[in-house]
Design a protein around this motif. Structure first.
Motif, PDB file in Angstrom:
ATOM      1  N   ALA A 152       0.824  -1.210   0.000  1.00 23.12           N
ATOM      2  CA  ALA A 152       0.000   0.000   0.000  1.00 23.12           C
ATOM      3  C   ALA A 152       0.858   1.260   0.000  1.00 23.12           C
ATOM      4  O   ALA A 152       0.523   2.252  -0.657  1.00 23.12           O
ATOM      5  N   ARG A 153       1.983   1.252   0.732  1.00 25.52           N
ATOM      6  CA  ARG A 153       2.850   2.427   0.804  1.00 25.52           C
ATOM      7  C   ARG A 153       3.607   2.649  -0.493  1.00 25.52           C
ATOM      8  O   ARG A 153       4.226   3.690  -0.690  1.00 25.52           O
ATOM      9  N   ARG A 154       3.583   1.673  -1.398  1.00 21.37           N
ATOM     10  CA  ARG A 154       4.192   1.822  -2.713  1.00 21.37           C
ATOM     11  C   ARG A 154       3.157   2.200  -3.783  1.00 21.37           C
ATOM     12  O   ARG A 154       3.436   2.145  -4.975  1.00 21.37           O
ATOM     13  N   ARG A 159      -2.671  -0.837  -5.002  1.00 16.59           N
ATOM     14  CA  ARG A 159      -3.993  -0.943  -4.373  1.00 16.59           C
ATOM     15  C   ARG A 159      -4.110  -2.299  -3.683  1.00 16.59           C
ATOM     16  O   ARG A 159      -4.130  -3.327  -4.339  1.00 16.59           O
ATOM     17  N   THR A 160      -4.211  -2.253  -2.352  1.00 19.71           N
ATOM     18  CA  THR A 160      -4.055  -3.466  -1.554  1.00 19.71           C
ATOM     19  C   THR A 160      -5.181  -3.618  -0.543  1.00 19.71           C
ATOM     20  O   THR A 160      -5.667  -2.636   0.024  1.00 19.71           O
ATOM     21  N   TYR A 196      -4.380   3.552   7.126  1.00 17.61           N
ATOM     22  CA  TYR A 196      -3.045   3.614   6.541  1.00 17.61           C
ATOM     23  C   TYR A 196      -3.051   3.305   5.041  1.00 17.61           C
ATOM     24  O   TYR A 196      -2.069   2.783   4.493  1.00 17.61           O
ATOM     25  N   GLY A 197      -4.162   3.580   4.378  1.00 17.24           N
ATOM     26  CA  GLY A 197      -4.258   3.316   2.951  1.00 17.24           C
ATOM     27  C   GLY A 197      -4.497   1.864   2.598  1.00 17.24           C
ATOM     28  O   GLY A 197      -4.405   1.478   1.433  1.00 17.24           O
ATOM     29  N   LEU A 198      -4.821   1.034   3.595  1.00 14.69           N
ATOM     30  CA  LEU A 198      -5.017  -0.399   3.396  1.00 14.69           C
ATOM     31  C   LEU A 198      -6.463  -0.777   3.714  1.00 14.69           C
ATOM     32  O   LEU A 198      -6.956  -0.525   4.817  1.00 14.69           O
ATOM     33  N   LYS A 199      -7.156  -1.390   2.758  1.00 16.71           N
ATOM     34  CA  LYS A 199      -8.514  -1.875   2.977  1.00 16.71           C
ATOM     35  C   LYS A 199      -8.467  -3.207   3.722  1.00 16.71           C
ATOM     36  O   LYS A 199      -7.577  -4.034   3.482  1.00 16.71           O
ATOM     37  N   ASP A 226      -5.188  -4.268  -6.711  1.00 14.31           N
ATOM     38  CA  ASP A 226      -4.086  -4.937  -7.395  1.00 14.31           C
ATOM     39  C   ASP A 226      -3.754  -6.257  -6.711  1.00 14.31           C
ATOM     40  O   ASP A 226      -3.401  -7.233  -7.368  1.00 14.31           O
ATOM     41  N   ILE A 227      -3.864  -6.285  -5.378  1.00 20.01           N
ATOM     42  CA  ILE A 227      -3.546  -7.506  -4.641  1.00 20.01           C
ATOM     43  C   ILE A 227      -4.353  -7.562  -3.355  1.00 20.01           C
ATOM     44  O   ILE A 227      -4.586  -6.541  -2.703  1.00 20.01           O
ATOM     45  N   LEU A 228      -4.796  -8.765  -3.016  1.00 17.31           N
ATOM     46  CA  LEU A 228      -5.479  -9.031  -1.750  1.00 17.31           C
ATOM     47  C   LEU A 228      -4.665 -10.059  -0.983  1.00 17.31           C
ATOM     48  O   LEU A 228      -4.371 -11.144  -1.494  1.00 17.31           O
TER      49      LEU A 228
END
Length: 318
Positions: free
Chosen positions: A61-63, A66-67, A103-106, A162-164
Motif C-alpha cells: 500500500a505504501r508503494r 492498491r491493496t 493507513y491506505g489499506l482496505k 491490485d492484490i489481496l
C-alpha cells in the motif's frame, strides 16, 4: 430466543443457518475486482504470521499498489487490533460489506462483525489504564465456519485491488480447504520461526498448497535473530551462533535448508525485536511506525520481502 444476525445473514448465536445444498464439487473463481490473491500461512499459531501479513500488505500500500487484507481467522481475528480499527462495516447498494480502511489499506475481518461484549463476559479493573478483558468465545462448528468464510470471500465490495492478502488461521482445516476449493489463489507465502517444531507444521502447510495446486512463492523466517542495539551483533537465539554486523550465520539446516529441499525460495529474515510487537499491539505496524527511518532493519525486512512477492506474482514494484 430471537436470533440476531450479522450483515449477509450470519447469526450471532443459535444454530448454523440453512442454505441451499450445493451439488458437485465447488468451482474455483476469482474474487470480484481483485487482480492477485496471495495467502500468508504458517499452519501453526504463535509464529507472528498476522503481524508479517499486515506489514507485507502495508508495504504494498505504501508503494501505491492498491491493496486489501482479508482476515480469515474466524476464531481469533487479529487484523482489527493490528490496524487499530473497530465498528461494523456498512453495506453497499449491492448488499456487500464495505471494507474498513486505515493507513491506505482496505481490510475485512470477522472481528468487525462480532457484537460488543456483554457485561457478563467482560472482566474489568479499577485501573483506567488497563483494558477490559472480553472472555466471549466464538464457538462455531464447521458448517458455520464455511458459511462465514464464503461470505467474506465473495460478499465484500473491495473495489479495484491490485492484490489481496489473505491472513490464514493456524492449521490446515475448514478455512484453508474452503479457500483453496473456492478461490483462485495466485500464490502462498509460508511463515516459520527457526524452531524445528514450527518448521514441521510449516512444511505440512506447504503440502496442503501442493495438493490444492496453489504455487508456493517461498518461506519467511520470523524471529530469525536478535540484533544488539549497541554493538550490532546478531544473535540467532533459536539456532545458536553469533555473527558480526552485516554478516549472517551459515544456514546448513532449518528453514533455508527446508526451502532448498522443497524447491521453493527463501524470501528473507525478520528480526526478533520487541518494537515489532509493540508496534503491532498499539495498532501502528512497523512499516508505518518507522516510515521515516530508511535505516530501520525491521521495516526494510518487510519491504524487501514484499518486493520479492510482488515480482513473483507479476506486480510492478514502484
Amino acid at each position: 430466543m430471537t436470533t440476531r444476525c450479522y450483515p449477509k445473514g450470519l447469526p450471532r448465536s443459535g444454530t448454523p443457518p440453512s442454505f441451499p445444498r450445493r451439488r458437485g464439487l465447488p468451482q474455483k473463481r476469482k474474487i470480484r475486482d481483485v487482480n492477485k490473491v496471495v495467502a500468508v500461512s504458517s499452519a501453526k499459531g504463535g509464529v507472528g504470521k498476522s503481524t508479517i501479513a499486515v506489514n507485507i500488505a502495508l508495504s504494498f500500500a505504501r508503494r501505491g499498489i492498491r491493496t486489501g487484507i482479508l482476515d480469515t481467522d474466524i476464531f481469533g481475528p487479529s487484523i482489527p487490533t493490528l490496524l487499530n480499527l473497530s465498528g461494523e462495516p456498512r453495506l453497499d447498494d449491492k448488499n456487500c460489506l464495505v471494507p474498513l480502511t486505515n493507513y491506505g489499506l482496505k481490510s475485512m475481518s470477522m472481528g468487525y462483525l462480532l457484537p460488543p461484549p456483554s457485561p457478563e463476559s467482560t472482566i474489568t479493573t479499577s485501573d483506567p489504564n488497563t483494558a477490559p478483558l472480553d472472555t466471549t468465545p466464538i464457538s462455531w462448528r464447521g458448517l458455520m465456519v464455511s458459511k462465514a468464510m464464503n461470505q467474506l470471500l465473495h460478499s465484500v465490495s473491495w473495489g479495484p485491488l491490485d492484490i489481496l492478502i489473505l491472513d490464514l488461521p493456524p492449521g490446515t482445516g475448514d478455512v484453508q480447504l474452503t479457500i483453496n476449493q473456492e478461490v483462485v489463489v495466485d500464490g502462498a507465502v509460508i511463515v516459520s520461526t527457526p524452531q524445528d517444531i514450527a518448521l514441521r507444521d510449516a512444511v505440512r502447510g506447504y503440502g496442503l498448497f501442493q495438493k490444492m495446486d496453489v504455487p508456493v512463492l517461498g518461506m519467511i523466517r520470523n524471529m530469525a535473530f536478535f540484533a544488539c542495539p549497541h554493538c550490532g551483533k546478531q544473535t540467532r537465539i533459536f539456532s545458536g551462533g553469533i555473527s558480526g554486523q552485516g554478516h549472517e550465520c551459515q544456514d546448513n539446516s532449518g528453514v533455508v535448508a527446508a526451502c532448498e529441499r522443497l524447491g521453493i525460495d527463501f524470501l528473507g529474515d525478520v528480526p526478533l525485536d520487541a518494537r515489532v510487537c509493540e508496534d503491532a499491539d498499539r495498532g501502528v505496524p512497523t512499516v508505518v511506525a518507522e516510515e521515516g527511518d530508511d535505516r530501520s532493519a525491521r521495516r526494510n525486512a518487510f519491504l524487501n520481502i514484499a518486493e520479492k512477492i510482488a515480482r513473483k506474482v507479476g506486480l510492478e514494484w514502484k
